[in-house]
Design a protein around this motif. Structure first.
Motif, short mmCIF file in Angstrom:
data_model
loop_
_atom_site.label_atom_id
_atom_site.label_comp_id
_atom_site.label_asym_id
_atom_site.label_seq_id
_atom_site.Cartn_x
_atom_site.Cartn_y
_atom_site.Cartn_z
N GLY A 103 0.80 -1.21 0.00
CA GLY A 103 0.00 0.00 0.00
C GLY A 103 0.83 1.27 0.00
O GLY A 103 0.34 2.34 0.36
N MET A 104 2.09 1.17 -0.39
CA MET A 104 2.97 2.33 -0.50
C MET A 104 3.52 2.40 -1.92
O MET A 104 3.84 1.35 -2.51
CB MET A 104 4.14 2.23 0.49
N GLN A 105 3.62 3.60 -2.45
CA GLN A 105 4.19 3.76 -3.78
C GLN A 105 5.61 3.23 -3.80
O GLN A 105 6.42 3.54 -2.93
CB GLN A 105 4.19 5.24 -4.18
N THR A 106 5.90 2.39 -4.79
CA THR A 106 7.24 1.80 -4.92
C THR A 106 7.86 2.24 -6.23
O THR A 106 7.24 2.12 -7.29
CB THR A 106 7.15 0.26 -4.87
N GLU A 107 9.07 2.76 -6.15
CA GLU A 107 9.76 3.27 -7.33
C GLU A 107 11.08 2.53 -7.53
O GLU A 107 11.71 2.09 -6.57
CB GLU A 107 10.03 4.77 -7.20
N VAL A 108 11.49 2.43 -8.79
CA VAL A 108 12.76 1.80 -9.14
C VAL A 108 13.79 2.90 -9.38
O VAL A 108 13.60 3.78 -10.21
CB VAL A 108 12.63 0.92 -10.39
N LEU A 109 14.88 2.85 -8.65
CA LEU A 109 15.95 3.82 -8.80
C LEU A 109 16.83 3.46 -9.98
O LEU A 109 16.86 2.30 -10.42
CB LEU A 109 16.80 3.87 -7.53
N PRO A 110 17.59 4.42 -10.52
CA PRO A 110 18.54 4.09 -11.59
C PRO A 110 19.55 3.06 -11.10
O PRO A 110 19.92 3.02 -9.93
CB PRO A 110 19.22 5.44 -11.88
N ARG A 111 20.00 2.21 -12.01
CA ARG A 111 20.93 1.15 -11.65
C ARG A 111 22.19 1.70 -11.01
O ARG A 111 22.74 2.71 -11.45
CB ARG A 111 21.30 0.33 -12.90
#
Length: 202
Positions: A103-111
């Motif tokens: 229930g929390m926004q999940t983001e992918v960081l740059p490698r």
């Protein structure tokens, strides 16, 4: 270790009173067909070699634990080093599942590419695969923790180890540091054959 799975009455006592909880929470906490107790551990399993105390929900609620708030309310996934072809989309799918589940926004960081001076590495004497030290990864993550991060989880396809005495570890986290690292290396059946050739040297 003499571990015995808890009985139904023991599980109910551990859950405690559900009075005042929403119906959906009550259903989740009621023992039933979809909440089977843990089974008796098999030889070599974690509970067969490690003493683990049971924990009631009340004790858990009173523990010093991280909770999302107005500022720290976002999960970040940090890909480490290179991923083989076809694996990069796995991280994006993982972010989607994490958003839905937690229930929390999940983001992918740059490698993030780890350099030799940042990380300790070794060749596993049994598998001959390259491994990286988890504590070094956690130390790197702590230095760049986003201010709104509930946590940052690094994901990699490189094998991990937590200390020289250990053969490997699938993942490790620092709860108070809000960082963790997990490896998908041993999820690939090819890891256990000579076909696992994807080796990245920090």
């Amino acid at each position: 270790m003499g571990f015995k799975p808890p009985t139904v009455s023991e599980r109910i006592r551990a859950i405690g009173s559900t009075q005042g909880l929403p119906d959906v929470c009550k259903r989740a906490l009621e023992p039933g067909a979809d909440t089977q107790p843990i089974v008796t551990p098999q030889p070599g399993g974690w509970l067969s070699v490690q003493p683990v105390r049971g924990e009631s929900f009340e004790r858990f609620a009173q523990s010093d634990r991280n909770q999302p708030g107005k500022i720290r309310n976002r999960i970040y996934l940090q890909p480490l080093n290179l991923f083989p072809d076809g694996w990069a989309s796995l991280v994006e799918r993982l972010a989607e599942y994490a958003t839905a589940y937690f229930g929390m926004q999940t983001e992918v960081l740059p490698r993030l590419t780890l350099r030799g001076e940042q990380i300790t590495a070794r060749t596993n004497p049994y598998t001959e695969n390259r491994q990286i030290l988890t504590f070094d990864v956690l130390a790197v993550l702590k230095k760049s923790l986003p201010p709104d991060a509930f946590c940052v989880l690094a994901v990699t396809v490189q094998d991990l180890y937590p200390e020289p005495r250990w053969n490997f570890v699938l993942g490790q986290a620092s709860l108070h540091g809000r960082v963790g690292v997990y490896s998908f290396a041993r999820c690939d059946p090819a890891f256990y054959t000579s076909l696992y050739l994807f080796q990245v040297h920090p």
